[in-house]
Scaffold this active site. Structure first.
Site, PDB file in Angstrom:
ATOM      1  N   SER A 446       0.818  -1.210   0.000  1.00  0.00           N
ATOM      2  CA  SER A 446       0.000   0.000   0.000  1.00  0.00           C
ATOM      3  C   SER A 446       0.856   1.267   0.000  1.00  0.00           C
ATOM      4  O   SER A 446       1.619   1.496  -0.935  1.00  0.00           O
ATOM      5  CB  SER A 446      -0.958  -0.036   1.197  1.00  0.00           C
ATOM      6  OG  SER A 446      -1.896   1.003   1.133  1.00  0.00           O
ATOM      7  N   ASP A 646     -10.164  -4.442  -4.947  1.00  0.00           N
ATOM      8  CA  ASP A 646      -9.662  -3.330  -4.133  1.00  0.00           C
ATOM      9  C   ASP A 646     -10.296  -2.026  -4.610  1.00  0.00           C
ATOM     10  O   ASP A 646     -10.082  -1.592  -5.741  1.00  0.00           O
ATOM     11  CB  ASP A 646      -8.141  -3.250  -4.267  1.00  0.00           C
ATOM     12  CG  ASP A 646      -7.512  -2.308  -3.260  1.00  0.00           C
ATOM     13  OD1 ASP A 646      -8.249  -1.537  -2.618  1.00  0.00           O
ATOM     14  OD2 ASP A 646      -6.272  -2.351  -3.120  1.00  0.00           O
ATOM     15  N   HIS A 679      -7.994  -4.986  -0.287  1.00  0.00           N
ATOM     16  CA  HIS A 679      -6.723  -4.291  -0.099  1.00  0.00           C
ATOM     17  C   HIS A 679      -5.793  -4.989   0.898  1.00  0.00           C
ATOM     18  O   HIS A 679      -4.588  -5.090   0.662  1.00  0.00           O
ATOM     19  CB  HIS A 679      -6.998  -2.857   0.367  1.00  0.00           C
ATOM     20  CG  HIS A 679      -5.812  -1.959   0.300  1.00  0.00           C
ATOM     21  ND1 HIS A 679      -5.230  -1.573  -0.888  1.00  0.00           N
ATOM     22  CD2 HIS A 679      -5.071  -1.361   1.274  1.00  0.00           C
ATOM     23  CE1 HIS A 679      -4.203  -0.772  -0.656  1.00  0.00           C
ATOM     24  NE2 HIS A 679      -4.080  -0.637   0.649  1.00  0.00           N
TER      25      HIS A 679
END
Length: 740
Positions: A446, A646, A679
């Site tokens: 991320s 996501d 995610h």
């Protein structure tokens, strides 16, 4: 002659004022302990990132580019260097300043063009810069123009802590403590309200004598693991009682337990107390962790965790784990690391472990890699035979700086740019210095991928790529997903920068969250944390081990700056541009070109016209695509694991950029879209080791240099990986899509 002396005297006076303006403390606040904290010189880490060096050897961050250039120019004039026609010291302008001027001019031209609108904005920017000249200017006037750079606007400048400035800072703290708490309250209420339908559905299922969890995709495996953990906890308690009764000595059962745990003997066990201690959870699986402190080039002290096998490694003494000088990649750091490094000095040729560095995501710590027992990615890679290092970004759980303290707003004047060009190189440098390797494998999740993508860009620190054998990006955060349009994110995007600072402050972002972390019981905090983050980021725990969910949220959130959150969600940067390294206009142009290229490639009605157009577009487009490339030839090989479901980031668009040849210098050695993943599933899904972890393990070994492979042991599971593949021969060998 008199005029020359007068001119130099005037320059000395202006230089003295500038040194006081950029100093750490005022002269009245200095004493024998602090020494002189006046600014001496600005060091340019990159052409756009100056750091102020103080008289007592300290380093201060977040100085505007123009102020740094002014300090160096005045210093050069005082030191009797010749001045050019433009008033700048011709011999004194540093290389970084010259590159910075060129880069700033290019970006301004790209952003604003040559019309009247651009002139108006430049005039506004010049007016805003005049406010820097007054060291007692109100904080709102001290804020730089929000339109000086489309992707990385300058940070606000804060001078020494005068009474007037302290009063203003306290004003911001008071307003933000009230308003940000109200904002958090709305989010908590929203998460509670949206949880009601799920709660009533579960109640109705239980009233019908059903199990609401039976719908979960890994329900049977969850139940099995739950029983295994219960039995392990009971066995640990029986062993402890036996030790308390002196029936056995500590360690008598170690061989038996090691056999049951694949050769790794746990030194902690029992019922999970839900603590924010990554070392504790490492010891539960037979490993351990030691903490190193790393100093960045702008003076922040950040944490680096080393995961190790106690049977093979002796922890370094505490003095050796403290921060070193703020210098990255010192000369002979590889040879020094082999003989004096914490890991390098304990490993021998042919049996060394290849080093990897793992960087966490937004509002998290590196503990996110360590909360799934043996299915934690960090523990899995360590047990596979890698030397695992976990990097934490600035502030984290314990904000620390060489000179600054928590209440100083300069402690919090940073965003993703500083995390990329300062934190990441410092962590990479320290790992290489402790292991004695020339390169390491980099794994990011991320926001951690954002740091790496920013740092490796050709306008930032492209030379960092020469220290990385492969960059593994998990859920890469480069393009914004659909979630950016949610109401609460839209609110943060529409308010002005001044209003953002009034609501969220100029220090840490909603520090009340960290206060609750230390007050609430672990189970309640974990449940509350999941509900809030699930509401904010629209993900679920369907694929996680529900019995470990509360543990996973013990390592989040951490301290981040309000400026960093403004970069992500404010009206100027990521939320507006929808990309970390390209403006919205550039993104639209890329989309148009890609659609046109796809049209001609897929057109079956006119084959001759299709082939001619496609060939023409290909020839004309390659050079233009190369000009918009983010990376040069120093960039390391990359590998992507993209979560197909996501909503937070758009990994498909990033992959499309590479597939359409917009990054000719990047060697994409692996890409995978896991359609059902969200995610965080790339870290916490119960099958993440099968779908992500084992592939990461193989890619790390496949991309390691032949010299490194010769000195290292082959990681467990990599025996079949081709060890003879040189870096130059690697190609996009595995681009796959995985569906449920």
């Amino acid at each position: 002659m008199a005029a020359l002396i007068e001119s130099k005297t005037e320059a000395a006076i202006r230089y003295a004022r500038q040194t006081e303006r950029l100093a750490h403390l005022t002269q009245d606040q200095e004493d024998e302990t602090t020494g002189s904290t006046a600014a001496v010189e600005a060091k340019f880490v990159t052409p756009q990132d100056p750091v102020v060096l103080t008289a007592n050897g300290g380093r201060l961050p977040a100085v505007p580019l123009q102020e740094a250039q002014k300090l160096n120019k005045l210093k050069d004039e005082v030191q009797y260097r010749d001045s050019g026609a433009d008033g700048c010291a011709s011999g004194g302008m540093r290389q970084g300043e010259q590159q910075g001027n060129v880069y700033q001019a290019n970006r301004a031209q790209e952003a604003y063009g040559h019309g009247d609108e651009g002139l108006g904005r430049d005039t506004e920017h010049a007016t805003s810069l005049q406010s820097f000249e007054n060291p007692d200017a109100p904080l709102r006037q001290a804020m730089p123009s929000s339109r000086t750079h489309p992707l990385f606007p300058p940070l606000p400048m804060y001078g020494p802590p005068t009474f007037h400035r302290n009063l203003q800072c306290w004003g911001f703290r008071v307003t933000s403590s009230i308003l940000s708490l109200a904002f958090l309250g709305v989010i908590v209420l929203g998460s509670a309200f949206t949880s009601l339908p799920l709660m009533f559905r579960h109640i109705s299922i239980r009233m019908a004598f059903g199990d609401p969890d039976a719908r979960r995709p890994f329900y049977k495996e969850e139940q099995r693991r739950k029983e295994v953990r219960k039995e392990a906890a009971r066995a640990w308690e029986r062993r402890r009682r036996r030790q308390d009764n002196e029936e056995v000595k500590l360690g008598d059962d170690s061989e038996e337990e090691a056999g049951q745990n694949d050769g790794f003997t746990p030194t902690e066990g029992g019922r999970d107390p839900l603590v924010c201690d990554v070392g504790y959870y490492a010891r539960r699986v037979g490993l351990d962790i030691e903490e190193f402190k790393v100093q960045t080039e702008d003076g922040f002290i950040i944490q680096l965790w080393h995961v190790y096998d106690p049977k093979e490694y002796e922890p370094a003494p505490l003095p050796k784990r403290q921060q070193k000088a703020a210098e990255v990649f010192p000369s002979n750091h590889v040879e020094e690391g082999k003989w004096r490094g914490a890991s390098g000095s304990q490993q021998h040729h042919g049996n060394r472990k290849y080093p990897i560095l793992m960087i966490h995501g937004l509002l998290q710590s590196a503990g996110a890699y360590c909360s799934n027992d043996d299915d934690s990615l960090a523990f899995f890679l360590c047990k596979s035979g890698y030397d695992v290092w976990l990097g934490n970004n600035r502030c984290g759980f314990n904000p620390e700086h060489q000179m600054l303290r928590y209440r100083d707003p300069r402690m919090w004047a940073w965003n993703i740019r500083q995390m990329g060009v300062m934190d990441l190189p410092a962590l990479v440098s320290r790992v290489l210095s402790e292991t004695g390797f020339a390169k390491l494998g980099l794994i990011c999740h991320s926001q951690g991928t954002t740091q790496a993508f920013v740092a490796l860009a050709k306008e930032q620190r492209p030379d960092l790529g020469r220290k990385i054998s492969v960059f593994c990006a998990l859920a890469p955060a480069v393009y914004a997903g659909s979630l950016i349009g949610k109401m609460y994110f839209k609110f943060m995007r529409i308010i002005s920068p001044a209003m953002f600072r009034i609501i969220f402050g100029i220090h840490a972002f909603i520090p009340f969250m960290m206060a609750m972390h230390s007050i609430l019981p672990g189970k309640l905090y974990g449940a509350l944390g999941y509900r809030v983050f699930s509401f904010l980021f629209n993900w679920t725990d369907d694929r996680w081990d529900q019995g470990l969910r509360d543990r996973q949220f013990q390592f989040a959130p951490v301290y981040v700056s309000a400026e960093s959150m403004r970069w992500w969600l404010g009206r100027e940067c990521f939320a507006k541009q929808k990309c970390i390294l390209a403006t919205r206009e550039e993104g639209k142009q890329e989309d148009m070109e890609d659609e046109e290229e796809d049209y001609y490639c897929n057109d079956t009605t006119h084959p001759a016209e299709k082939n001619g157009k496609a060939q023409t577009n290909s020839q004309e487009g390659q050079s233009s695509k190369g000009r918009t490339a983010w990376y040069d030839e120093q960039v390391p090989p990359m590998a992507f694991w993209i979560a197909g479901s996501d909503a937070l980031v758009d990994g498909r668009r990033l992959l499309r950029r590479f597939e359409h040849g917009r990054e000719p210098n990047v060697n994409l050695v692996h890409s995978k879209i896991i359609e059902e993943y969200e995610h965080l599933d790339v870290l916490w899904a119960m099958d993440s080791i099968e779908k992500v972890g084992k592939e990461v393990r193989d890619i790390l070994w496949k991309t390691a240099s032949p010299e490194a492979k010769e000195t290292c042991r082959v990681p467990r599971g990599c025996e079949e990986v081709d060890i003879g593949t040189p870096d130059s021969a690697l190609t996009a060998v595995d681009h796959s899509r995985v569906a449920t």
